[in-house]
Scaffold this motif. Structure first.
Motif, PDB file in Angstrom:
ATOM      1  N   PHE A  80       0.725  -1.230   0.084  1.00 19.70           N
ATOM      2  CA  PHE A  80      -0.104   0.152   0.163  1.00 19.70           C
ATOM      3  C   PHE A  80       0.808   1.315   0.025  1.00 19.70           C
ATOM      4  N   ASP A  81       2.085   1.099   0.393  1.00 20.38           N
ATOM      5  CA  ASP A  81       2.899   2.490   0.611  1.00 20.38           C
ATOM      6  C   ASP A  81       3.831   2.555  -0.809  1.00 20.38           C
ATOM      7  N   ARG A  82       3.613   1.620  -1.716  1.00 22.17           N
ATOM      8  CA  ARG A  82       4.465   1.710  -2.967  1.00 22.17           C
ATOM      9  C   ARG A  82       4.088   3.019  -3.895  1.00 22.17           C
ATOM     10  N   ALA A  83       4.929   4.034  -3.978  1.00 19.00           N
ATOM     11  CA  ALA A  83       4.684   5.097  -4.743  1.00 19.00           C
ATOM     12  C   ALA A  83       4.799   4.939  -6.250  1.00 19.00           C
ATOM     13  N   ASP A  84       5.417   3.916  -6.432  1.00 16.69           N
ATOM     14  CA  ASP A  84       5.740   3.608  -7.983  1.00 16.69           C
ATOM     15  C   ASP A  84       4.572   2.704  -8.648  1.00 16.69           C
ATOM     16  N   LEU A  85       3.485   2.443  -7.977  1.00 17.68           N
ATOM     17  CA  LEU A  85       2.387   2.009  -8.478  1.00 17.68           C
ATOM     18  C   LEU A  85       1.096   2.837  -8.513  1.00 17.68           C
ATOM     19  N   THR A  86       0.542   2.762  -9.467  1.00 17.29           N
ATOM     20  CA  THR A  86      -1.086   3.478  -9.269  1.00 17.29           C
ATOM     21  C   THR A  86      -1.785   2.773  -8.263  1.00 17.29           C
ATOM     22  N   PRO A  87      -3.018   3.389  -7.944  1.00 18.06           N
ATOM     23  CA  PRO A  87      -3.864   2.836  -7.045  1.00 18.06           C
ATOM     24  C   PRO A  87      -4.287   1.380  -7.484  1.00 18.06           C
ATOM     25  N   ARG A  88      -4.843   1.389  -8.714  1.00 13.95           N
ATOM     26  CA  ARG A  88      -5.238   0.163  -9.169  1.00 13.95           C
ATOM     27  C   ARG A  88      -4.124  -0.898  -9.029  1.00 13.95           C
ATOM     28  N   GLU A  89      -3.050  -0.735  -9.356  1.00 12.17           N
ATOM     29  CA  GLU A  89      -1.910  -1.710  -9.322  1.00 12.17           C
ATOM     30  C   GLU A  89      -1.584  -2.089  -7.822  1.00 12.17           C
ATOM     31  N   ARG A  90      -1.912  -1.167  -7.026  1.00 13.41           N
ATOM     32  CA  ARG A  90      -1.458  -1.488  -5.647  1.00 13.41           C
ATOM     33  C   ARG A  90      -2.688  -2.317  -5.107  1.00 13.41           C
ATOM     34  N   LEU A  91      -3.885  -2.198  -5.795  1.00 14.79           N
ATOM     35  CA  LEU A  91      -4.971  -3.144  -5.430  1.00 14.79           C
ATOM     36  C   LEU A  91      -4.441  -4.607  -5.675  1.00 14.79           C
ATOM     37  N   LEU A  92      -4.186  -4.873  -7.057  1.00 17.51           N
ATOM     38  CA  LEU A  92      -3.777  -6.229  -7.508  1.00 17.51           C
ATOM     39  C   LEU A  92      -2.510  -6.562  -7.075  1.00 17.51           C
ATOM     40  N   ALA A  93      -1.701  -5.532  -6.533  1.00 18.07           N
ATOM     41  CA  ALA A  93      -0.503  -6.042  -5.840  1.00 18.07           C
ATOM     42  C   ALA A  93      -0.655  -6.725  -4.608  1.00 18.07           C
ATOM     43  N   ALA A  94      -1.690  -6.815  -4.008  1.00 18.97           N
ATOM     44  CA  ALA A  94      -2.098  -7.223  -2.821  1.00 18.97           C
ATOM     45  C   ALA A  94      -2.310  -8.852  -2.907  1.00 18.97           C
ATOM     46  N   PHE A  95      -2.604  -9.049  -4.316  1.00 21.19           N
ATOM     47  CA  PHE A  95      -2.905 -10.568  -4.617  1.00 21.19           C
ATOM     48  C   PHE A  95      -1.441 -11.337  -5.134  1.00 21.19           C
ATOM     49  N   ASP A  96      -0.310 -10.535  -5.163  1.00 20.92           N
ATOM     50  CA  ASP A  96       0.998 -11.122  -5.590  1.00 20.92           C
ATOM     51  C   ASP A  96       1.643 -11.744  -4.209  1.00 20.92           C
ATOM     52  N   VAL A  97       1.108 -12.931  -4.177  1.00 24.49           N
ATOM     53  CA  VAL A  97       1.616 -13.774  -2.957  1.00 24.49           C
ATOM     54  C   VAL A  97       2.289 -14.879  -3.328  1.00 24.49           C
ATOM     55  N   PRO A  98       3.738 -15.288  -2.911  1.00 22.04           N
ATOM     56  CA  PRO A  98       4.172 -16.375  -3.427  1.00 22.04           C
ATOM     57  C   PRO A  98       3.589 -17.660  -2.963  1.00 22.04           C
ATOM     58  N   ALA A  99       3.423 -18.642  -3.808  1.00 25.26           N
ATOM     59  CA  ALA A  99       2.800 -19.924  -3.590  1.00 25.26           C
ATOM     60  C   ALA A  99       3.204 -20.636  -2.446  1.00 25.26           C
ATOM     61  N   THR A 100       4.450 -20.367  -1.787  1.00 28.48           N
ATOM     62  CA  THR A 100       5.182 -20.940  -1.000  1.00 28.48           C
ATOM     63  C   THR A 100       4.614 -20.416   0.593  1.00 28.48           C
ATOM     64  N   THR A 101       3.952 -19.379   0.361  1.00 29.70           N
ATOM     65  CA  THR A 101       3.716 -18.589   1.781  1.00 29.70           C
ATOM     66  C   THR A 101       3.026 -19.381   2.311  1.00 29.70           C
ATOM     67  N   PRO A 102       3.395 -19.545   3.863  1.00 31.87           N
ATOM     68  CA  PRO A 102       2.193 -20.490   4.598  1.00 31.87           C
ATOM     69  C   PRO A 102       0.939 -19.828   4.937  1.00 31.87           C
ATOM     70  N   LEU A 103       0.102 -20.618   5.566  1.00 29.85           N
ATOM     71  CA  LEU A 103      -1.504 -20.094   5.672  1.00 29.85           C
ATOM     72  C   LEU A 103      -1.102 -18.874   6.718  1.00 29.85           C
ATOM     73  N   CYS A 104      -2.146 -17.768   6.238  1.00 28.37           N
ATOM     74  CA  CYS A 104      -2.073 -16.626   7.038  1.00 28.37           C
ATOM     75  C   CYS A 104      -2.136 -16.841   8.376  1.00 28.37           C
ATOM     76  N   PRO A 105      -1.122 -16.286   9.232  1.00 30.57           N
ATOM     77  CA  PRO A 105      -1.093 -16.587  10.675  1.00 30.57           C
ATOM     78  C   PRO A 105      -2.207 -16.113  11.515  1.00 30.57           C
ATOM     79  N   TYR A 106      -2.679 -15.097  10.996  1.00 28.82           N
ATOM     80  CA  TYR A 106      -4.213 -14.492  11.855  1.00 28.82           C
ATOM     81  C   TYR A 106      -5.337 -15.516  11.603  1.00 28.82           C
TER      82      TYR A 106
END
Length: 203
Positions: A80-106
């Motif tokens: 969310f704090d990436r100044a190099d991305l447009t707002p739409r790109e930041r929304l999509l960047a939230a889904f850029d999660v590596p496949a090896t990432t463990p289950l959300c700890p929360y």
């Protein structure tokens, strides 16, 4: 207690005890779960006495809550704090999660504890609300007609993709990102979308 004390292996311990306890909790809670991790094992891995552990943390409940706070206190600032991305790109960047990432700890903590009054469950709920709020704020910046609704939809997609990835052992985030792109485009009026594209061309 003196500033230094002998741990269970007889070696003298210093002020790093708190960090060692938290590091051990991150390792054990993620590998074998919260409920299956006892304080005896945790203290053995952290190389501290139980007395020291309880001086830093009032009990296991407090430790679990602090364990969660350490993951992302700034709520996905890397997205969310990436100044190099447009707002739409930041929304999509939230889904850029590596496949090896463990289950959300929360999610994992809330499911394991199964107690909405537990301090860790309450913190997990607050964090999830904070993620949806940041998504909504970014959606508002992108010109969404109903940013709160879009924020909740995207937050639901993220959590669903995380759970499905874990259960099926297959990366669900690319599919979630494709669905998110449709939701985002449908939520942003054509005028706002056209203006965004023109701004991107000028930059």
């Amino acid at each position: 207690m003196t500033e230094l004390e002998k741990g269970p292996t007889g070696r003298r311990r210093g002020r790093g005890a708190r960090e060692r306890i938290l590091s051990a909790s991150q390792q054990l809670f993620r590998e074998q779960g919260i409920n299956r991790t006892g304080m005896d094992q945790l203290c053995a891995v952290a190389e501290v006495s139980k007395r020291t552990a309880y001086q830093h943390f009032g009990g296991k409940d407090e430790l679990v809550a602090e364990y969660l706070r350490r993951f992302d206190p700034s709520v996905l600032s890397g997205v969310f704090d990436r100044a190099d991305l447009t707002p739409r790109e930041r929304l999509l960047a939230a889904f850029d999660v590596p496949a090896t990432t463990p289950l959300c700890p929360y999610i994992g903590a809330a499911v394991e504890l199964n107690d909405p009054q537990h301090p860790a469950s309450q913190y997990a709920g607050e964090y999830k609300k904070a993620v949806a709020a940041r998504l909504a704020a970014t959606a508002r910046e992108a010109g969404a007609a109903d940013p709160e609704r879009l924020g909740e939809q995207l937050a639901l997609l993220i959590d669903g993709a995380a759970a499905r990835t874990r259960v099926l052992n297959a990366d669900a985030f690319p599919t979630a990102a494709a669905v998110a792109a449709v939701l985002i485009d449908n939520a942003i009026p054509a005028t706002a979308s056209d203006g965004r594209r023109q701004e991107e061309v000028r930059s």
